[in-house]
Design an enzyme around this catalytic site. Structure first.
Site, mmCIF file in Angstrom:
data_model
loop_
_atom_site.group_PDB
_atom_site.id
_atom_site.type_symbol
_atom_site.label_atom_id
_atom_site.label_comp_id
_atom_site.label_asym_id
_atom_site.label_seq_id
_atom_site.Cartn_x
_atom_site.Cartn_y
_atom_site.Cartn_z
ATOM 1 N N HIS A 7 -10.061 1.553 0.331
ATOM 2 C CA HIS A 7 -9.659 2.907 0.732
ATOM 3 C C HIS A 7 -10.859 3.855 0.744
ATOM 4 O O HIS A 7 -10.983 4.696 1.641
ATOM 5 C CB HIS A 7 -8.599 3.452 -0.233
ATOM 6 N N CYS A 22 0.852 -1.186 0.000
ATOM 7 C CA CYS A 22 0.000 0.000 0.000
ATOM 8 C C CYS A 22 0.887 1.235 0.000
ATOM 9 O O CYS A 22 1.839 1.322 0.793
ATOM 10 C CB CYS A 22 -0.922 0.004 1.217
ATOM 11 N N HIS A 67 -8.724 -3.428 -3.450
ATOM 12 C CA HIS A 67 -7.834 -2.666 -2.560
ATOM 13 C C HIS A 67 -8.211 -1.183 -2.578
ATOM 14 O O HIS A 67 -8.283 -0.533 -1.518
ATOM 15 C CB HIS A 67 -6.387 -2.859 -3.019
ATOM 16 N N GLU A 68 -8.463 -0.635 -3.774
ATOM 17 C CA GLU A 68 -8.794 0.789 -3.862
ATOM 18 C C GLU A 68 -10.189 1.078 -3.317
ATOM 19 O O GLU A 68 -10.408 2.115 -2.685
ATOM 20 C CB GLU A 68 -8.666 1.267 -5.311
#
Length: 485
Positions: free
Chosen positions: A453, A407, A449-450
């Site tokens: 966020h 990350c 993953h994004e």
């Protein structure tokens, strides 16, 4: 670094630093995006008025024009060498063998080239450049460092020989961080021009204090070259890690096509890389990281991977914005704001890609650049760009696998994260039209993953109990795609 192609690099750094897309900067300069892209890839040399205007728009303080002028002078020198040699390319580089060694706060660079005069006239001089840049992505620090502590001829201690005979040299340009000169095929006692059809082995060596160097070494191919070999020679006790990337007319920045071989020789670690028939104007850059002996820190100031990302504008773990859900866009009413955020994400991604190779692909979410909106961009391993507005996962397979992830917001470690092998994502375009896209395997991992966020999660929240991230130095997947059976 020797023979670095400075203007395209500096131009791109300042464009990213000032937050301009290629298209936006092109409009201000009166050119299209394609022209700007060709300049940054080294395919096009702009005219002087373009450079002066770009220098003013990007507030570069004259650095862009000096870099452009320096490149132009070197090209003129090389052209004069070819012209004086007669027909064809003039000189052919049969084999270049370059070694960079670090010892006791100093780098020693030795360049050995086997040159053939492929012309009808004798060659009497050979141009070289010595260029250093400790902070390639921080132009303000670069200028301050070398203005206050310039590279000096006395500390370089340049020595050059041709077939064992000492060579004299003539200064052509003397800048704070760049030295340009001719190696002359003569000395105080004799002359030894390189005649047509003859071969000569030129060897030159110079030194640079570590405080003025940087953790990278680049070779630019300016003569037809049959073989290139580069060796990095480091003390074993510094635990070096080395990687490389190349830039050619056909591709902008990718990992080396051939591996770097590590050879242990007593208390030294040698990293040897070679390639055959490199194309003209290609640039090959080796980078390294010392998992440093604390006693060496005064010689080489190591910047951690996480700090390097922070310097590029990536919000780091612990920041409040990373723990909250991002605000969705009201589209199409907020289309202009969404475009602005997407542009900033692409600009940040370009900055990050300029300092690190992401063989698995990469992504950046708006909260990571301190924008609390629901937008993210993903770049696949093949280079495809995916823009996500208001994304959310609406379905996922029951099959999953475990892979290491990194990350940008805490780049010093890698963590083993379980994720579904396929996900369905609902997202919106700028017109407000909803779409559903299925992503699989590595791309599913990048997208998930994004989206995490944007929902205030980090990958550490998904790791299994008792499993901790490992230091990046222990990670062995750099330079490789994720593996699937």
């Amino acid at each position: 670094m020797p023979d670095d192609d400075d203007f395209p690099t500096e131009f791109k750094v300042f464009r990213d630093l000032r937050g301009h897309s290629q298209e936006a900067l092109g409009k201000r300069l009166g050119y299209d995006r394609s022209y700007i892209n060709k300049i940054e890839n080294g395919k096009k040399r702009p005219p002087a008025d373009f450079v002066r205007k770009a220098d003013a728009i990007l507030a570069a303080g004259g650095l862009l024009y000096r870099a452009w002028e320096s490149d132009r002078r070197l090209e003129d020198q090389e052209q004069s060498t070819s012209d004086s040699a007669g027909i064809g390319h003039g000189l052919i580089n049969e084999h270049e063998d370059t070694t960079l060694a670090y010892n006791d706060g100093e780098f020693v660079i030795t360049v050995q080239r086997t040159l053939v005069n492929n012309s009808l006239e004798p060659v009497e001089r050979y141009p070289i450049r010595i260029s250093v840049n400790r902070y390639p992505d921080q132009p303000d620090r670069y200028k301050t460092l070398y203005r206050n502590d310039p590279l000096l001829w006395e500390e370089i201690q340049l020595e050059a020989h041709c077939n064992g005979e000492p060579m004299s040299w003539q200064v052509k340009a003397d800048h704070d961080a760049i030295k340009e000169l001719y190696l002359l095929f003569k000395n105080q006692k004799m002359q030894f021009p390189l005649y047509p059809g003859e071969t000569a082995q030129i060897v030159y060596c110079f030194r640079v204090p570590a405080r003025k160097w940087g953790p990278w070494f680049q070779r630019a191919i300016r003569l037809p070259t049959k073989k290139l070999t580069v060796t990095l020679d480091f003390p074993m006790d510094l635990s070096p890690a080395v990687w490389g990337k190349e830039t050619t007319a056909a591709v902008y920045q990718m990992p080396f096509r051939t591996p770097i071989h590590r050879i242990v020789n007593g208390d030294r670690a040698l990293y040897v890389w070679t390639t055959d028939d490199p194309p003209l104007d290609a640039r090959y850059r080796l980078e390294w990281h010392f998992k440093a002996d604390p006693e060496k820190e005064n010689d080489i100031v190591q910047i951690s991977p996480a700090q390097s990302m922070a310097d590029l504008g990536i919000v780091q773990v612990g920041a409040d914005i990373l723990a909250h859900t991002a605000l969705p866009f009201d589209l199409p009413a907020e289309a202009a704001e969404a475009r602005r955020v997407i542009t900033e994400l692409h600009t940040c991604m370009a900055r990050v890609q300029n300092v690190h190779v992401f063989s698995k692909g990469m992504g950046v979410a708006a909260p990571q650049i301190n924008i609390p909106r629901a937008a993210a961009v993903v770049r696949t391993a093949a280079g495809e760009l995916i823009t996500l507005l208001n994304p959310r996962i609406i379905d996922a397979t029951s099959e999953f696998d475990k892979q290491y992830e990194g990350c940008l917001s805490f780049f010093d470690v890698r963590g083993m994260v379980p994720r579904p092998l396929a996900i369905q994502v609902e997202h919106t375009d700028l017109n407000g039209t909803p779409h559903i896209t299925t992503f699989q395997r590595g791309l599913a991992r990048l997208v998930a993953h994004e989206i995490d966020h944007l929902e205030g999660r980090l990958y550490t929240d998904l790791m299994e109990p008792g499993v901790e991230p490992i230091p990046v130095e222990q990670y062995r997947g750099t330079g490789h795609d994720w593996k699937y059976h």
